[in-house]
Design a protein around this motif. Structure first.
Motif, PDB file in Angstrom:
ATOM      1  N   LEU A 131     -18.906  -3.965  26.862  1.00 40.22           N
ATOM      2  CA  LEU A 131     -18.795  -5.052  26.289  1.00 40.22           C
ATOM      3  C   LEU A 131     -17.769  -4.805  25.114  1.00 40.22           C
ATOM      4  CD1 LEU A 131     -22.291  -6.501  26.335  1.00 40.22           C
ATOM      5  CD2 LEU A 131     -20.367  -7.578  27.735  1.00 40.22           C
ATOM      6  N   HIS A 132     -17.842  -3.809  24.465  1.00 37.52           N
ATOM      7  CA  HIS A 132     -17.043  -3.502  23.318  1.00 37.52           C
ATOM      8  C   HIS A 132     -15.472  -3.524  23.819  1.00 37.52           C
ATOM      9  CE1 HIS A 132     -16.066  -2.312  19.417  1.00 37.52           C
ATOM     10  NE2 HIS A 132     -15.522  -1.480  19.713  1.00 37.52           N
ATOM     11  N   LEU A 133     -15.422  -2.625  24.905  1.00 38.67           N
ATOM     12  CA  LEU A 133     -14.092  -2.675  25.515  1.00 38.67           C
ATOM     13  C   LEU A 133     -13.351  -4.007  25.997  1.00 38.67           C
ATOM     14  CD1 LEU A 133     -14.357   0.538  27.839  1.00 38.67           C
ATOM     15  CD2 LEU A 133     -13.042   0.217  25.331  1.00 38.67           C
ATOM     16  N   GLU A 134     -14.386  -4.737  26.372  1.00 37.79           N
ATOM     17  CA  GLU A 134     -13.973  -6.242  26.907  1.00 37.79           C
ATOM     18  C   GLU A 134     -13.706  -7.001  25.912  1.00 37.79           C
ATOM     19  OE1 GLU A 134     -16.834  -8.197  29.703  1.00 37.79           O
ATOM     20  OE2 GLU A 134     -16.630  -6.354  31.156  1.00 37.79           O
ATOM     21  N   LEU A 135     -14.471  -6.832  24.654  1.00 30.51           N
ATOM     22  CA  LEU A 135     -14.168  -7.661  23.388  1.00 30.51           C
ATOM     23  C   LEU A 135     -12.693  -7.099  22.770  1.00 30.51           C
ATOM     24  CD1 LEU A 135     -15.198  -9.593  21.153  1.00 30.51           C
ATOM     25  CD2 LEU A 135     -16.004  -7.618  19.913  1.00 30.51           C
ATOM     26  N   LEU A 136     -12.642  -5.951  22.724  1.00 29.71           N
ATOM     27  CA  LEU A 136     -11.065  -5.417  22.353  1.00 29.71           C
ATOM     28  C   LEU A 136     -10.115  -5.997  23.193  1.00 29.71           C
ATOM     29  CD1 LEU A 136     -11.988  -1.667  21.243  1.00 29.71           C
ATOM     30  CD2 LEU A 136     -11.584  -3.676  19.974  1.00 29.71           C
ATOM     31  N   ASP A 137     -10.198  -5.850  24.631  1.00 31.04           N
ATOM     32  CA  ASP A 137      -9.497  -6.443  25.622  1.00 31.04           C
ATOM     33  C   ASP A 137      -9.059  -7.831  25.348  1.00 31.04           C
ATOM     34  OD1 ASP A 137      -8.929  -4.009  26.615  1.00 31.04           O
ATOM     35  OD2 ASP A 137     -10.156  -4.318  28.611  1.00 31.04           O
ATOM     36  N   LEU A 138     -10.147  -8.792  25.152  1.00 31.62           N
ATOM     37  CA  LEU A 138      -9.980 -10.109  24.824  1.00 31.62           C
ATOM     38  C   LEU A 138      -9.354 -10.276  23.442  1.00 31.62           C
ATOM     39  CD1 LEU A 138     -11.013 -12.958  25.691  1.00 31.62           C
ATOM     40  CD2 LEU A 138     -12.985 -12.530  24.357  1.00 31.62           C
ATOM     41  N   ARG A 139      -9.706  -9.654  22.358  1.00 30.33           N
ATOM     42  CA  ARG A 139      -8.954  -9.696  21.214  1.00 30.33           C
ATOM     43  C   ARG A 139      -7.277  -9.371  21.293  1.00 30.33           C
ATOM     44  NH1 ARG A 139     -12.662  -6.701  16.548  1.00 30.33           N
ATOM     45  NH2 ARG A 139     -14.139  -8.424  16.433  1.00 30.33           N
ATOM     46  N   ALA A 140      -7.122  -8.296  22.109  1.00 32.12           N
ATOM     47  CA  ALA A 140      -5.741  -7.864  22.250  1.00 32.12           C
ATOM     48  C   ALA A 140      -4.990  -9.239  23.161  1.00 32.12           C
ATOM     49  CB  ALA A 140      -5.577  -6.748  23.203  1.00 32.12           C
ATOM     50  N   HIS A 141      -5.724  -9.859  24.210  1.00 35.85           N
ATOM     51  CA  HIS A 141      -5.312 -10.755  24.688  1.00 35.85           C
ATOM     52  C   HIS A 141      -4.930 -12.102  23.884  1.00 35.85           C
ATOM     53  CE1 HIS A 141      -4.407 -13.222  28.150  1.00 35.85           C
ATOM     54  NE2 HIS A 141      -5.297 -14.114  28.069  1.00 35.85           N
ATOM     55  N   VAL A 142      -5.923 -12.426  23.041  1.00 36.14           N
ATOM     56  CA  VAL A 142      -5.974 -13.556  22.071  1.00 36.14           C
ATOM     57  C   VAL A 142      -4.795 -13.293  21.102  1.00 36.14           C
ATOM     58  CG1 VAL A 142      -7.105 -14.802  20.015  1.00 36.14           C
ATOM     59  CG2 VAL A 142      -8.383 -14.268  22.375  1.00 36.14           C
ATOM     60  N   TRP A 143      -4.588 -12.090  20.611  1.00 37.28           N
ATOM     61  CA  TRP A 143      -3.460 -11.629  19.681  1.00 37.28           C
ATOM     62  C   TRP A 143      -2.119 -11.949  20.307  1.00 37.28           C
ATOM     63  CZ3 TRP A 143       0.185  -8.041  19.110  1.00 37.28           C
ATOM     64  CH2 TRP A 143       1.004  -7.717  17.954  1.00 37.28           C
ATOM     65  N   GLY A 144      -2.159 -11.595  21.779  1.00 37.19           N
ATOM     66  CA  GLY A 144      -0.850 -11.933  22.339  1.00 37.19           C
ATOM     67  C   GLY A 144      -0.835 -13.140  22.588  1.00 37.19           C
ATOM     68  N   VAL A 145      -1.584 -13.955  22.819  1.00 39.42           N
ATOM     69  CA  VAL A 145      -1.614 -15.434  23.004  1.00 39.42           C
ATOM     70  C   VAL A 145      -1.136 -15.961  21.858  1.00 39.42           C
ATOM     71  CG1 VAL A 145      -2.515 -17.456  23.470  1.00 39.42           C
ATOM     72  CG2 VAL A 145      -3.031 -15.464  24.960  1.00 39.42           C
ATOM     73  N   GLU A 146      -1.658 -15.676  20.686  1.00 39.63           N
ATOM     74  CA  GLU A 146      -1.180 -16.176  19.331  1.00 39.63           C
ATOM     75  C   GLU A 146       0.552 -15.696  18.970  1.00 39.63           C
ATOM     76  OE1 GLU A 146      -4.053 -14.416  16.201  1.00 39.63           O
ATOM     77  OE2 GLU A 146      -5.467 -15.987  16.807  1.00 39.63           O
ATOM     78  N   GLN A 147       0.549 -14.466  19.199  1.00 45.99           N
ATOM     79  CA  GLN A 147       2.013 -14.132  18.939  1.00 45.99           C
ATOM     80  C   GLN A 147       2.975 -15.060  19.965  1.00 45.99           C
ATOM     81  OE1 GLN A 147       3.334 -12.010  16.850  1.00 45.99           O
ATOM     82  NE2 GLN A 147       1.037 -11.690  16.104  1.00 45.99           N
ATOM     83  N   ASP A 148       2.455 -15.293  21.196  1.00 48.98           N
ATOM     84  CA  ASP A 148       3.362 -16.140  21.997  1.00 48.98           C
ATOM     85  C   ASP A 148       3.334 -17.319  21.524  1.00 48.98           C
ATOM     86  OD1 ASP A 148       3.813 -13.910  23.663  1.00 48.98           O
ATOM     87  OD2 ASP A 148       2.202 -14.511  25.336  1.00 48.98           O
ATOM     88  N   LEU A 149       2.206 -17.998  21.152  1.00 48.10           N
ATOM     89  CA  LEU A 149       2.232 -19.142  20.482  1.00 48.10           C
ATOM     90  C   LEU A 149       3.140 -19.419  19.243  1.00 48.10           C
ATOM     91  CD1 LEU A 149       0.889 -22.118  20.907  1.00 48.10           C
ATOM     92  CD2 LEU A 149      -0.786 -21.285  19.345  1.00 48.10           C
ATOM     93  N   GLN A 150       3.075 -18.447  18.418  1.00 42.99           N
ATOM     94  CA  GLN A 150       3.875 -18.439  17.263  1.00 42.99           C
ATOM     95  C   GLN A 150       5.434 -18.545  17.504  1.00 42.99           C
ATOM     96  OE1 GLN A 150       2.707 -15.223  14.618  1.00 42.99           O
ATOM     97  NE2 GLN A 150       0.762 -16.325  13.805  1.00 42.99           N
ATOM     98  N   LYS A 151       5.831 -17.722  18.648  1.00 39.68           N
ATOM     99  CA  LYS A 151       7.472 -17.558  18.963  1.00 39.68           C
ATOM    100  C   LYS A 151       7.619 -18.941  19.288  1.00 39.68           C
ATOM    101  CE  LYS A 151       7.550 -12.914  20.425  1.00 39.68           C
ATOM    102  NZ  LYS A 151       7.741 -11.793  21.263  1.00 39.68           N
ATOM    103  N   VAL A 152       6.638 -19.524  20.355  1.00 44.48           N
ATOM    104  CA  VAL A 152       6.785 -20.845  20.694  1.00 44.48           C
ATOM    105  C   VAL A 152       6.988 -21.865  19.659  1.00 44.48           C
ATOM    106  CG1 VAL A 152       6.242 -22.893  22.576  1.00 44.48           C
ATOM    107  CG2 VAL A 152       5.919 -20.330  23.179  1.00 44.48           C
ATOM    108  N   VAL A 153       6.219 -21.876  18.779  1.00 45.01           N
ATOM    109  CA  VAL A 153       6.405 -22.703  17.560  1.00 45.01           C
ATOM    110  C   VAL A 153       7.662 -22.436  16.719  1.00 45.01           C
ATOM    111  CG1 VAL A 153       5.095 -23.267  15.409  1.00 45.01           C
ATOM    112  CG2 VAL A 153       3.656 -22.897  17.514  1.00 45.01           C
ATOM    113  N   LYS A 154       7.905 -21.365  16.584  1.00 42.76           N
ATOM    114  CA  LYS A 154       9.341 -20.814  15.685  1.00 42.76           C
ATOM    115  C   LYS A 154      10.473 -21.424  16.524  1.00 42.76           C
ATOM    116  CE  LYS A 154       8.082 -17.018  13.150  1.00 42.76           C
ATOM    117  NZ  LYS A 154       8.351 -15.727  12.959  1.00 42.76           N
TER     118      LYS A 154
END
Length: 160
Positions: A131-154
């Motif tokens: 579960l901890h690994l999945e949480l870390l994977d989920l955070r990484a995925h969410v971070w990636g999505v945020e990064q993509d979202l910030q790029k899109v917004v910029k």
């Protein structure tokens, strides 16, 4: 005497042997038989005294034996009652022990042993780690999505 005939000299010899000189002297002066003195009570009194003493001692000994028997019976009865009480206590203790043993056997079959607990703990650690690994994977995925979202917004803010 039973049919024996003694001569006069033999009779005198037997008489002189069987009587003392004092008795011979007394017998010489009297005519007839000399009455012999019997002791008062003599043989019969001795038997009666013996029988009376025997019956009294027998009665007292029977009374004493009955009293002793009564006491011994009472003690035996008390011992039997104490034994019954002790047996009752022991049987109640045995019943309780059997009940506890049944509960222990039930707990052994239904309860967890150390190996089961350690196996379960290991599985829980693996699940937690997963579960901890999945949480870390989920955070990484969410971070990636945020990064993509910030790029899109910029990029859209630059375009606009």
């Amino acid at each position: 005497m039973i049919g024996l005939r003694l001569s006069t000299s033999a009779r005198q010899a037997v008489r002189s042997l069987s009587t003392s000189s004092i008795a011979r002297q007394e017998a010489v002066g009297t005519v007839g038989t000399v009455p012999t003195k019997r002791p008062v009570g003599g043989f019969r009194g001795g038997i009666l005294g013996f029988l009376f003493g025997f019956s009294v001692s027998s009665g007292l000994s029977i009374y004493y034996l009955q009293q002793e028997n009564k006491i011994a019976s009472g003690l035996l009865l008390a011992s039997v009652e104490e034994l019954q009480q002790g047996t009752g206590k022991i049987s109640s203790h045995l019943d309780r022990l059997q009940f506890v043993e049944k509960e222990m056997n039930g707990l052994k079959t239904g309860g967890a042993i150390k190996e089961d607990v350690s196996n379960l703990r290991g599985e829980m650690k693996r699940v937690y780690d997963g579960l901890h690994l999945e949480l870390l994977d989920l955070r990484a995925h969410v971070w990636g999505v945020e990064q993509d979202l910030q790029k899109v917004v910029k990029t859209e803010s630059i375009r606009i």
